[in-house]
Design a protein around this motif. Structure first.
Motif, PDB file in Angstrom:
ATOM      1  N   PHE A 161       7.426  14.295  23.216  1.00 35.19           N
ATOM      2  CA  PHE A 161       7.628  15.569  23.900  1.00 35.19           C
ATOM      3  C   PHE A 161       6.390  15.946  24.716  1.00 35.19           C
ATOM      4  O   PHE A 161       6.415  15.984  25.955  1.00 35.19           O
ATOM      5  N   LEU A 162       5.271  16.171  24.048  1.00 34.76           N
ATOM      6  CA  LEU A 162       4.069  16.647  24.741  1.00 34.76           C
ATOM      7  C   LEU A 162       3.426  15.580  25.626  1.00 34.76           C
ATOM      8  O   LEU A 162       2.972  15.873  26.732  1.00 34.76           O
ATOM      9  N   VAL A 163       3.398  14.331  25.162  1.00 37.21           N
ATOM     10  CA  VAL A 163       2.855  13.236  25.997  1.00 37.21           C
ATOM     11  C   VAL A 163       3.683  13.086  27.269  1.00 37.21           C
ATOM     12  O   VAL A 163       3.138  12.920  28.370  1.00 37.21           O
ATOM     13  N   ALA A 164       5.008  13.165  27.133  1.00 38.41           N
ATOM     14  CA  ALA A 164       5.883  13.028  28.306  1.00 38.41           C
ATOM     15  C   ALA A 164       5.606  14.141  29.318  1.00 38.41           C
ATOM     16  O   ALA A 164       5.480  13.883  30.521  1.00 38.41           O
ATOM     17  N   LEU A 165       5.490  15.385  28.839  1.00 41.38           N
ATOM     18  CA  LEU A 165       5.202  16.503  29.743  1.00 41.38           C
ATOM     19  C   LEU A 165       3.822  16.358  30.381  1.00 41.38           C
ATOM     20  O   LEU A 165       3.638  16.633  31.571  1.00 41.38           O
ATOM     21  N   TYR A 166       2.870  15.932  29.594  1.00 40.24           N
ATOM     22  CA  TYR A 166       1.492  15.756  30.059  1.00 40.24           C
ATOM     23  C   TYR A 166       1.405  14.778  31.224  1.00 40.24           C
ATOM     24  O   TYR A 166       0.623  14.961  32.165  1.00 40.24           O
ATOM     25  N   ASN A 197      -6.645  19.792  18.058  1.00 40.84           N
ATOM     26  CA  ASN A 197      -6.088  18.618  17.368  1.00 40.84           C
ATOM     27  C   ASN A 197      -5.014  17.942  18.220  1.00 40.84           C
ATOM     28  O   ASN A 197      -5.063  16.743  18.481  1.00 40.84           O
ATOM     29  N   ILE A 198      -4.022  18.729  18.649  1.00 44.58           N
ATOM     30  CA  ILE A 198      -2.866  18.172  19.343  1.00 44.58           C
ATOM     31  C   ILE A 198      -3.241  17.694  20.741  1.00 44.58           C
ATOM     32  O   ILE A 198      -2.845  16.594  21.160  1.00 44.58           O
ATOM     33  N   ALA A 199      -4.032  18.505  21.479  1.00 47.60           N
ATOM     34  CA  ALA A 199      -4.443  18.107  22.833  1.00 47.60           C
ATOM     35  C   ALA A 199      -5.245  16.810  22.795  1.00 47.60           C
ATOM     36  O   ALA A 199      -5.069  15.926  23.645  1.00 47.60           O
ATOM     37  N   THR A 200      -6.108  16.677  21.784  1.00 54.31           N
ATOM     38  CA  THR A 200      -6.891  15.448  21.619  1.00 54.31           C
ATOM     39  C   THR A 200      -5.977  14.257  21.408  1.00 54.31           C
ATOM     40  O   THR A 200      -6.138  13.208  22.039  1.00 54.31           O
ATOM     41  N   ASN A 201      -4.964  14.404  20.548  1.00 54.82           N
ATOM     42  CA  ASN A 201      -4.082  13.283  20.246  1.00 54.82           C
ATOM     43  C   ASN A 201      -3.187  12.927  21.424  1.00 54.82           C
ATOM     44  O   ASN A 201      -2.853  11.754  21.631  1.00 54.82           O
TER      45      ASN A 201
END
Length: 575
Positions: free
Chosen positions: A243-248, A207-211
């Motif tokens: 948070f996660l988009v920035a790290l990605y 779910n989260i990785a997809t988003n």
């Protein structure tokens, strides 16, 4: 351009461990996190972040954390929060982020309901957690984020990282060898919804990785960006997109000290991107406009005309140069503001864009990990929430938006009845009234549950009425509802007056305004602003309220607290 506006290319990821490993390899020397300590901004690189996460995860595993255990996190935005989230999720256990604004009994309920095995918390919450621990049989360990705390027997995050470092040095490869299955629940998020009854939303790694991938296909972010983290990171909006988009994408995340110092922090770190909610941006924009007025409105209007002509005749955007003083006060690099969590006044978005700061609005909900739609940098409408994300389906059923995709939650934790109400054959009932225009832009008209249905069958969205009333400078907050009798619904409003502005404009010789005078001014304001609405949508009764409304993390009024009764009301009048 419309819905055919091209997507940006992204790197495929399958889970959060995949995200962490790829980013920390690719951007090893770059700064991942910045936080302020003793007046100085302290950096941690992607390489050091990976090691900190690996060490913490290794120690937590040695202390009994197993796959699918629930590990709670309670604290402000800070590196230890980020490290704990990644350490837990990337070990196959489940993060249980808790809103730091919750009352003690609400924290207890979440820990008890989810059988949390451990909790990692800031020092200020330790006392109450120790007090409730005897009543939480599943809670085996309380871990403190702060080294300096008054509890000598309490293990800290840095102590665990040292334990893990020693184990890894001796050859422990538990963390590195861990495989994450896409359907593993990465986090359970309890949203403090506006309609009450918080439920635990189970979001998987898939779910989260997809988003994360969907978001970066629609919104351009790269390793030169610096995100100022302002919103609470326990919330899905900030956690995924901030948070996660920035790290990605290899960007840097700087944790703002507090809301009062946002502009100051933005200038210090030279931020390029910030996520916020409408109330934050409206306040921010008012301050900028006040500063402009001090220097002369005519100069601003002249510069605006020059910028408009330059774009129209030459195709050149020279706004950053014309309004360089504003940009310098914000660090000189700010390029993008993103709004979500509630409906935004289109004038605010246009206002920032006039100054040369790109501004887009999006829409989502925790159950969708959370982004569902967003405007694009060159394809946007300020009264719309944008286009549906890539690889998502959407449909309108009886005026309500339904969506489907790999970012849709697994369900509500231990609540199959509530899950069955909103999930049908993979489709999520958002509960939001919505429509699409001919170009594919999505418009949100309000919550279905908040809809006012009059005795003659007319449907009225309270949010539409509230938006008009909030244009009054004398109304600080307003809640529109159908009144206490469902059989005789009519448009009623509970108003929190802006006493400061009322005093400035009507205070006279320093004598305070009477309740009756305030009521009369508000009545005139309601009648004036309701002229823009169809007659059946106009407010027929209103009540005044002394205190501001209780709100969710994203600054939306908790409607259910006020629409059940009017006992908090202190004055009432016919509009």
């Amino acid at each position: 351009m419309g819905a055919n506006y091209p997507f940006y290319q992204v790197e495929p990821i399958t889970d959060l461990k995949d995200l962490l490993e790829k980013s920390c390899q690719r951007y090893a020397k770059k700064t991942a996190l910045l936080w302020k300590e003793k007046g100085k901004w302290q950096p941690i690189s992607y390489r050091d972040l990976y090691q900190a996460v690996e060490h913490l995860a290794t120690a937590l595993t040695h202390r009994g954390m197993q796959s699918e255990d629930r590990i709670a996190i309670l604290g402000e935005n800070r590196p230890e929060w980020a490290m704990t989230y990644l350490a837990v999720a990337c070990s196959g256990a489940t993060c249980l982020p808790i809103d730091k604004e919750l009352r003690s009994q609400e924290i207890f309920h979440i820990l008890h309901f989810c059988d949390a095995k451990m909790i990692v918390a800031s020092e200020k919450y330790v006392e109450e957690l120790l007090a409730m621990q005897p009543r939480l049989p599943a809670l085996q360990q309380i871990i403190c984020m702060d080294d300096r705390n008054g509890h000598k027997n309490l293990v800290t995050v840095s102590q665990l990282q040292e334990e893990g470092r020693r184990a890894v040095k001796k050859g422990d490869k538990t963390f590195r060898q861990k495989t994450i299955l896409p359907y593993t629940v990465a986090a359970i998020l309890f949203s403090s919804g506006t309609m009450g009854n918080p439920k635990g939303v189970m979001l998987t790694h898939r779910n989260i990785a997809t988003n994360v991938m969907q978001t970066t296909k629609s919104v351009y972010v790269d390793d030169k960006d610096l995100f100022l983290s302002v919103l609470p990171v326990h919330h899905a909006y900030e956690c995924t997109a901030g948070f996660l988009v920035a790290l990605y994408r290899g960007a840097t995340i700087a944790y703002a000290e507090n809301l009062r110092r946002v502009a100051e922090n933005m200038a210090e770190v030279k931020a390029t991107v910030m996520l916020g909610v409408p109330l934050l941006y409206e306040t921010f924009y008012k301050r900028i406009r006040a500063a402009i007025r001090e220097k002369g409105e005519s100069k601003f209007q002249k510069a605006k005309k020059i910028a408009d002509l330059s774009e129209k005749l030459l195709g050149l955007n020279i706004r950053r140069r014309l309004f360089s003083q504003v940009h310098q006060k914000l660090g000189g690099r700010l390029r993008l503001l993103i709004s979500g969590g509630a409906a935004l006044d289109p004038e605010v978005a246009r206002g920032f864009r006039e100054l040369g700061i790109n501004f887009i609005q999006g829409y989502g909900l925790t159950e969708a990990s959370p982004l569902v739609a967003v405007n694009r940098d060159k394809a946007f409408k300020d009264d719309a929430v944008g286009f549906i994300m890539d690889q998502m389906e959407a449909k309108i059923v009886d005026g309500v938006l339904w969506v489907k995709g790999d970012n849709i939650m697994q369900g509500y934790y231990r609540n199959p009845e509530a899950t069955a109400e909103v999930l049908q054959d993979g489709w999520l009932n958002t509960g939001d009234l919505a429509s699409f225009d001919d170009e594919g832009y999505l418009y949100i008209h309000g919550r279905q549950k908040a809809l006012i249905v009059t005795p003659n069958g007319k449907n009225i969205s309270p949010e539409e009425v509230e938006r008009e009333l909030m244009k009054s400078p004398y109304i600080l907050e307003v809640l529109v509802w159908g009144g206490p009798d469902p059989a005789q619904s009519e448009v009623q409003a509970i108003v929190v007056p802006n006493l400061e502005q009322l005093d400035v404009d009507f205070g006279g010789q320093g004598a305070p305004l009477t309740r009756q005078q305030i009521e009369e001014i508000i009545r005139k304001e309601i009648n004036e602003h309701c002229k823009n609405l169809a007659p059946y949508k106009r407010v027929s009764k209103f009540t005044l309220r002394d205190e501001e409304f209780a709100k969710t993390t994203t600054r939306k009024i908790k409607r259910y607290l006020y629409t059940e009764t009017t006992k908090h009301v202190s004055a009432q009048g016919e509009a």
